[in-house]
Design a protein around this motif. Structure first.
Motif, PDB file in Angstrom:
ATOM      1  N   LYS A  56      -4.700  -2.652   3.429  1.00  0.00           N
ATOM      2  CA  LYS A  56      -5.936  -2.028   3.918  1.00  0.00           C
ATOM      3  C   LYS A  56      -5.815  -1.604   5.370  1.00  0.00           C
ATOM      4  N   LYS A  89      -6.491   6.665   4.445  1.00  0.00           N
ATOM      5  CA  LYS A  89      -6.883   5.292   4.088  1.00  0.00           C
ATOM      6  C   LYS A  89      -8.146   5.280   3.229  1.00  0.00           C
ATOM      7  N   ASP A 117      -4.739  -7.298   2.256  1.00  0.00           N
ATOM      8  CA  ASP A 117      -5.280  -7.174   3.616  1.00  0.00           C
ATOM      9  C   ASP A 117      -4.363  -6.309   4.466  1.00  0.00           C
ATOM     10  N   ARG A 165      -9.007   2.570  -2.668  1.00  0.00           N
ATOM     11  CA  ARG A 165      -9.734   1.302  -2.579  1.00  0.00           C
ATOM     12  C   ARG A 165      -8.881   0.195  -3.175  1.00  0.00           C
ATOM     13  N   PHE A 166      -8.916  -0.955  -2.499  1.00  0.00           N
ATOM     14  CA  PHE A 166      -8.043  -2.070  -2.870  1.00  0.00           C
ATOM     15  C   PHE A 166      -8.855  -3.197  -3.501  1.00  0.00           C
ATOM     16  N   GLY A 172       0.764  -1.241   0.000  1.00  0.00           N
ATOM     17  CA  GLY A 172       0.000   0.000   0.000  1.00  0.00           C
ATOM     18  C   GLY A 172       0.798   1.296   0.000  1.00  0.00           C
TER      19      GLY A 172
END
Lengths: 280, 129
Positions: free
Chosen positions: A151, A187, A148, A191-192, A113
């Protein structure tokens, strides 16, 4: 590692992820797959390799692919591309998208990320200039585990120090003893979504800016061409593509051309950026 | 050649930091506390200072306050290199005029990146080390 074992992984990785592994990188198989073998309870890497020759667990195959394709990353990796993003790309977009006030960015191999979050922080720093804009940052990766982690937005002291200016850390993170937690407002900007770059991309929609850095170096020529073609079809005609400093489109595709003096930045073949000085 | 002053009461840390800075193309001086660092700066203002926080005689933050009041004291880029890793220390350092902040332990890559970010070196110099 034995040659026959090496060939097994070579084929498996090429087939599942497009990753090309050459014999001089066989040490990577040992260092990255030994922990996977341990996790799955095999006595050794050889024992796991045997199991993979039979009818392997789909999840084991996934773990092997993820272990081999998870790459180095850091906040503001290489620094320069983020300067170019701000000074060249956003300069163009602020003007060109003034009407619709919307911007779509795609990080094509986002790992844990750091890249999409770096962009989110940079855009946040632009403040009032982007007031009222709808900004969408899509971050994809092959590995669901790494998504994961991405995020959650939790990083070690070591990770937040690599590449990130201290002012950004103070501004956008909260400390929880040895861990640093990214603020929710950053955050929420990203979007992941899991994605294999060799699979169809059409459902993603279209983008103004794509980051696909240090990914294609692991792909063979055919797959490089395939991915770049896919990206070129997802990019707006005046869109931008960022690739890694050691990567090139030369001899692979004519869908993109490099921007003169802006290392790693590409525009589409028909892109109109005369003022910005694209190389012919 | 640009110059770097390494300020730390640990001889081992000074040696490691010195090696990293030299690999990045800097000449190096060392000081074992804030007072010695102050004297070194009065003598010859460096381009960058790698500064520990906790030291005998004069701490890093006391040194930084005095440095910024010296003639030409705004010239050096100051990077704290300390085990103090909480937000309060970081914010105090920045308010006092530090340019960057590194939480120990550090390595050559972290220092190199900080040098790059605050404009002390070019990207090409990073990859030589």
């Amino acid at each position: 590692m034995r040659i026959t074992d090496f060939d097994l992984y070579k084929e498996l990785l090429a087939q599942k992820s497009g990753l090309v592994i050459t014999p001089d990188k066989s040490y990577l198989l040992d260092s990255r797959l030994t922990p996977v073998a341990k996790k799955w309870g095999y006595a050794s890497l050889e024992a796991m390799t045997m199991a993979l020759r039979g009818v392997p667990d789909r999840k084991l195959v996934q773990d092997v692919v993820e272990a081999m394709t998870t790459n180095e990353t850091s906040f503001f990796r290489d620094t320069k591309p983020f300067d170019i993003f701000k000074d060249v790309v956003m300069k163009h977009m602020l003007d060109a998208r003034q009407g619709q006030k919307s911007l779509k960015i795609w990080c094509a191999a986002c790992s844990s990320g750091q890249e999409p979050y770096s962009l989110a922080m940079l855009l946040k720093e632009m403040g009032a200039q982007l007031n009222g804009w709808r900004i969408d940052i899509l971050a994809t990766d092959l590995s669901e585990d790494i998504l994961d982690q991405a995020k959650r937005g939790i990083y070690s002291q070591f990770e937040v120090q690599r590449g990130m200016p201290i002012q950004m850390l103070v501004k956008y993170f909260k400390q929880d003893s040895e861990r640093w937690l990214l603020n929710d407002d950053i955050k929420r900007m990203v979007r992941f979504q899991p994605l294999n770059l060799l699979e169809p991309m059409t459902s993603l929609g279209r983008f103004d800016i794509v980051f696909c850095r240090n990914v294609l170096i692991y792909f063979n020529e055919d797959n490089k061409r395939k991915v770049l073609k896919g990206i070129s079809e997802r990019l707006e005609s005046d869109g931008f593509l960022f690739m890694g400093g050691a990567e090139t489109v030369l001899g692979i595709t004519d869908a993109f051309k490099p921007m003169q003096g802006q290392r790693g930045l590409y525009i589409t073949k028909g892109g109109k950026h005369d003022v910005l000085g694209a190389a012919e | 050649m640009k110059s770097c002053l390494v300020v730390d009461d640990s001889r081992v840390v000074r040696k490691v930091a010195r090696r990293i800075a030299e690999d990045l193309g800097f000449t190096c001086e060392e000081a074992e506390d804030g007072q010695k660092a102050y004297e070194a700066c009065a003598d010859n203002m460096p381009d960058v200072i790698l500064l520990d926080w906790n030291m005998p005689v004069m701490t890093g933050i006391e040194f930084l306050e005095r440095l910024r009041e010296m003639p030409d004291g705004n010239i050096p880029k100051v990077i704290f290199c300390t085990t103090e890793n909480d937000m309060e220390h970081i914010q105090r350092a920045l308010q006092t005029g530090a340019d960057e902040y590194i939480m120990k332990p550090f390595d050559g890559e972290i220092i190199g990146n900080k040098f790059l970010q605050i404009g002390l070196i070019e990207p090409e110099q990073l990859n030589q080390g």
